[in-house]
Design a protein around this motif. Structure first.
Motif, PDB file in Angstrom:
ATOM      1  N   ALA A  48       0.833  -1.209   0.000  1.00  9.66           N
ATOM      2  CA  ALA A  48       0.000   0.000   0.000  1.00  9.66           C
ATOM      3  C   ALA A  48       0.867   1.258   0.000  1.00  9.66           C
ATOM      4  CB  ALA A  48      -0.929  -0.008   1.216  1.00  9.66           C
ATOM      5  N   LEU A  49       1.960   1.221   0.732  1.00 13.16           N
ATOM      6  CA  LEU A  49       2.840   2.390   0.809  1.00 13.16           C
ATOM      7  C   LEU A  49       3.535   2.669  -0.520  1.00 13.16           C
ATOM      8  CD1 LEU A  49       3.959   4.543   2.743  1.00 13.16           C
ATOM      9  CD2 LEU A  49       5.757   2.927   3.377  1.00 13.16           C
ATOM     10  N   THR A  50       3.780   1.631  -1.314  1.00 12.18           N
ATOM     11  CA  THR A  50       4.494   1.832  -2.573  1.00 12.18           C
ATOM     12  C   THR A  50       3.716   2.700  -3.557  1.00 12.18           C
ATOM     13  OG1 THR A  50       3.562  -0.209  -3.497  1.00 12.18           O
ATOM     14  CG2 THR A  50       5.718  -0.362  -2.427  1.00 12.18           C
ATOM     15  N   THR A  51       2.405   2.756  -3.416  1.00  5.47           N
ATOM     16  CA  THR A  51       1.623   3.538  -4.375  1.00  5.47           C
ATOM     17  C   THR A  51       2.022   5.015  -4.358  1.00  5.47           C
ATOM     18  OG1 THR A  51      -0.153   3.823  -2.735  1.00  5.47           O
ATOM     19  CG2 THR A  51      -0.326   1.953  -4.233  1.00  5.47           C
ATOM     20  N   ARG A  52       2.574   5.493  -3.242  1.00  8.77           N
ATOM     21  CA  ARG A  52       3.041   6.882  -3.185  1.00  8.77           C
ATOM     22  C   ARG A  52       4.337   7.085  -3.967  1.00  8.77           C
ATOM     23  NH1 ARG A  52       2.079   8.766   3.141  1.00  8.77           N
ATOM     24  NH2 ARG A  52      -0.123   8.140   3.285  1.00  8.77           N
ATOM     25  N   LEU A  53       5.038   5.986  -4.239  1.00  6.53           N
ATOM     26  CA  LEU A  53       6.304   6.087  -4.965  1.00  6.53           C
ATOM     27  C   LEU A  53       6.131   5.959  -6.476  1.00  6.53           C
ATOM     28  CD1 LEU A  53       8.721   3.979  -2.736  1.00  6.53           C
ATOM     29  CD2 LEU A  53       9.035   6.359  -3.386  1.00  6.53           C
ATOM     30  N   TYR A  54       5.019   5.405  -6.919  1.00  7.12           N
ATOM     31  CA  TYR A  54       4.849   5.161  -8.350  1.00  7.12           C
ATOM     32  C   TYR A  54       4.984   6.422  -9.209  1.00  7.12           C
ATOM     33  CZ  TYR A  54       3.307   0.395  -7.336  1.00  7.12           C
ATOM     34  OH  TYR A  54       3.248  -0.908  -6.926  1.00  7.12           O
ATOM     35  N   PRO A  55       4.402   7.553  -8.795  1.00  4.61           N
ATOM     36  CA  PRO A  55       4.554   8.733  -9.643  1.00  4.61           C
ATOM     37  C   PRO A  55       5.998   9.220  -9.768  1.00  4.61           C
ATOM     38  CG  PRO A  55       2.726   9.008  -8.100  1.00  4.61           C
ATOM     39  CD  PRO A  55       3.486   7.800  -7.662  1.00  4.61           C
ATOM     40  N   VAL A  56       6.850   8.851  -8.820  1.00  4.12           N
ATOM     41  CA  VAL A  56       8.237   9.333  -8.819  1.00  4.12           C
ATOM     42  C   VAL A  56       9.160   8.386  -9.576  1.00  4.12           C
ATOM     43  CG1 VAL A  56      10.176  10.072  -7.387  1.00  4.12           C
ATOM     44  CG2 VAL A  56       7.833  10.438  -6.588  1.00  4.12           C
ATOM     45  N   VAL A  57       9.113   7.093  -9.259  1.00  7.45           N
ATOM     46  CA  VAL A  57      10.088   6.150  -9.832  1.00  7.45           C
ATOM     47  C   VAL A  57       9.447   4.997 -10.587  1.00  7.45           C
ATOM     48  CG1 VAL A  57      11.837   6.705  -8.105  1.00  7.45           C
ATOM     49  CG2 VAL A  57      10.224   4.844  -7.663  1.00  7.45           C
ATOM     50  N   GLY A  58       8.120   4.871 -10.546  1.00  7.31           N
ATOM     51  CA  GLY A  58       7.475   3.773 -11.240  1.00  7.31           C
ATOM     52  C   GLY A  58       7.618   2.449 -10.508  1.00  7.31           C
ATOM     53  N   PRO A  59       6.859   1.414 -10.918  1.00  8.84           N
ATOM     54  CA  PRO A  59       6.920   0.116 -10.230  1.00  8.84           C
ATOM     55  C   PRO A  59       8.304  -0.508 -10.228  1.00  8.84           C
ATOM     56  CG  PRO A  59       4.978   0.244 -11.637  1.00  8.84           C
ATOM     57  CD  PRO A  59       5.801   1.455 -11.944  1.00  8.84           C
ATOM     58  N   ALA A  60       9.009  -0.490 -11.369  1.00  7.88           N
ATOM     59  CA  ALA A  60      10.337  -1.106 -11.417  1.00  7.88           C
ATOM     60  C   ALA A  60      11.323  -0.357 -10.526  1.00  7.88           C
ATOM     61  CB  ALA A  60      10.850  -1.150 -12.857  1.00  7.88           C
ATOM     62  N   GLY A  61      11.191   0.963 -10.469  1.00  9.69           N
ATOM     63  CA  GLY A  61      12.043   1.738  -9.582  1.00  9.69           C
ATOM     64  C   GLY A  61      11.793   1.406  -8.125  1.00  9.69           C
ATOM     65  N   VAL A  62      10.519   1.206  -7.777  1.00 11.55           N
ATOM     66  CA  VAL A  62      10.181   0.814  -6.404  1.00 11.55           C
ATOM     67  C   VAL A  62      10.837  -0.522  -6.050  1.00 11.55           C
ATOM     68  CG1 VAL A  62       8.304   0.088  -4.890  1.00 11.55           C
ATOM     69  CG2 VAL A  62       8.011   2.080  -6.346  1.00 11.55           C
ATOM     70  N   VAL A  63      10.751  -1.483  -6.968  1.00  9.76           N
ATOM     71  CA  VAL A  63      11.328  -2.800  -6.717  1.00  9.76           C
ATOM     72  C   VAL A  63      12.838  -2.701  -6.523  1.00  9.76           C
ATOM     73  CG1 VAL A  63      11.762  -5.072  -7.721  1.00  9.76           C
ATOM     74  CG2 VAL A  63       9.502  -4.027  -7.925  1.00  9.76           C
ATOM     75  N   SER A  64      13.504  -1.948  -7.385  1.00 10.62           N
ATOM     76  CA  SER A  64      14.962  -1.817  -7.278  1.00 10.62           C
ATOM     77  C   SER A  64      15.360  -1.188  -5.952  1.00 10.62           C
ATOM     78  CB  SER A  64      15.502  -0.980  -8.439  1.00 10.62           C
ATOM     79  OG  SER A  64      15.285  -1.625  -9.668  1.00 10.62           O
ATOM     80  N   LEU A  65      14.691  -0.104  -5.576  1.00 13.82           N
ATOM     81  CA  LEU A  65      15.010   0.549  -4.307  1.00 13.82           C
ATOM     82  C   LEU A  65      14.726  -0.376  -3.134  1.00 13.82           C
ATOM     83  CD1 LEU A  65      13.656   4.177  -4.892  1.00 13.82           C
ATOM     84  CD2 LEU A  65      16.047   3.469  -4.691  1.00 13.82           C
ATOM     85  N   ARG A  66      13.584  -1.022  -3.184  1.00 15.03           N
ATOM     86  CA  ARG A  66      13.197  -1.900  -2.080  1.00 15.03           C
ATOM     87  C   ARG A  66      14.211  -3.019  -1.885  1.00 15.03           C
ATOM     88  NH1 ARG A  66       7.752  -5.756  -2.049  1.00 15.03           N
ATOM     89  NH2 ARG A  66       8.593  -7.336  -0.679  1.00 15.03           N
ATOM     90  N   LEU A  67      14.570  -3.701  -2.955  1.00 19.58           N
ATOM     91  CA  LEU A  67      15.488  -4.829  -2.827  1.00 19.58           C
ATOM     92  C   LEU A  67      16.913  -4.381  -2.516  1.00 19.58           C
ATOM     93  CD1 LEU A  67      14.273  -7.255  -5.642  1.00 19.58           C
ATOM     94  CD2 LEU A  67      13.982  -7.485  -3.173  1.00 19.58           C
ATOM     95  N   CYS A  68      17.343  -3.274  -3.113  1.00 18.51           N
ATOM     96  CA  CYS A  68      18.704  -2.791  -2.830  1.00 18.51           C
ATOM     97  C   CYS A  68      18.852  -2.387  -1.366  1.00 18.51           C
ATOM     98  CB  CYS A  68      19.053  -1.620  -3.746  1.00 18.51           C
ATOM     99  SG  CYS A  68      19.381  -2.093  -5.461  1.00 18.51           S
TER     100      CYS A  68
END
Length: 296
Positions: free
Chosen positions: A45-65
């Protein structure tokens, strides 16, 4: 002097690891699984705030890194393990990366409850795999009816989002099997640290291609750190510990409430509404999974 400081830091890390291990060991396995489920859905649910900035793939990369940095600092995994263990860790990390990429693409296109329900078909299929019981055919029919209610009634759902959620479900079912093997081969969090680090490396090119320098945005990094803690560090640590004590089928039944949890968090946190037939579909899939894994 520097050697003293280093030895002191190592001692503190080892003490922290010992405290965490004892703490997890004292928590019942079902409690670990449900805490992990709650963390995963709150993080999604929190990731939805990040989508406009970095997109889904960007969220995944940041999260896993970020998760890889935390887990590596905590467990200090070595690269000198046998090839089989390293291969299992790489397989688990690849499944995590593909799961995250496809699931967050689904969450970007679907209500959280719908995406989680379709994703959950992977563990459900794992629970049914190899069974020849008539009762399991009935549970499978109930799950199929739930999918039809969810995807073909009430609010229209994006076809690409449904496909991404199904791919995420396949990866999640595979991760349960591979994660169980990894947990058996590595008795602590080092295997998880290796898997998440490999997953981060797999996902990073996609994140850079989608977000570029926006991955370094301070606001995005702060939110991603919270997502990494909620959705990666805590849940996968909890789940890996639970998998050491539970067979995959038991793990599956304990995660059967994940679709309903996702739908409730989507409603309460994100204001995402489903029609009454779609809520019935979510509950049908959850009930079918519970029945399939609990039938003697």
């Amino acid at each position: 002097m520097e050697e003293g400081i280093i030895s002191q830091l190592v001692g503190r890390r080892e003490h922290a690891v010992a405290v965490i291990s004892r703490g997890l060991g004292g928590v019942p396995a079902p409690g670990l699984v449900m805490a992990g489920v709650l963390g995963l859905q709150c993080g999604a649910a929190l990731t939805t705030r990040l989508y406009p900035v970095v997109g889904p793939a960007g969220v995944v990369s940041l999260r896993l890194c970020l998760a890889a940095v935390v887990l590596t600092a905590l467990w200090r995994p070595g690269l000198r393990g046998d090839r089989t263990t390293l291969g299992v860790a790489a397989a688990a990390g690849t499944l995590l990366a593909v799961h995250h990429l496809s699931y967050y693409e689904a969450v970007d296109r679907l209500p959280l409850g719908a995406a989680t329900t379709m994703e959950f078909l992977g563990p459900f299929a794992l629970a049914l795999f190899g069974s020849r019981r008539v009762a399991d055919l009935l549970w499978a029919c109930l799950a199929a009816a739930g999918v039809v209610l969810l995807s073909h009634s009430g609010i229209p759902l994006d076809a690409a989002g449904l496909a991404c959620a199904l791919l995420a479900g396949c990866c999640w079912g595979g991760y349960i099997l591979v994660g169980k093997r990894l947990a058996e081969r590595v008795p602590d969090g080092r295997g998880l640290a290796l898997a998440v680090t490999w997953g981060a490396l797999v996902s990073l090119p996609y994140g850079i291609a989608q977000a570029g320098s926006r991955l370094l945005d301070p606001t995005a990094l702060a939110l991603a750190a919270a997502v990494a803690l909620l959705s990666s560090v805590l849940p996968y640590t909890f789940h890996l510990e639970a998998l050491r004590r539970l067979p995959p089928r038991a793990f599956g039944v304990l995660t059967s409430l994940e679709p309903a949890v996702g739908a409730l968090i989507g409603l309460l946190v994100l204001g995402q509404h489903l029609a009454v037939p779609q809520w019935a579909g979510v509950l049908a899939v959850a009930l079918a999974s519970i029945g399939a894994t609990r039938t003697p």
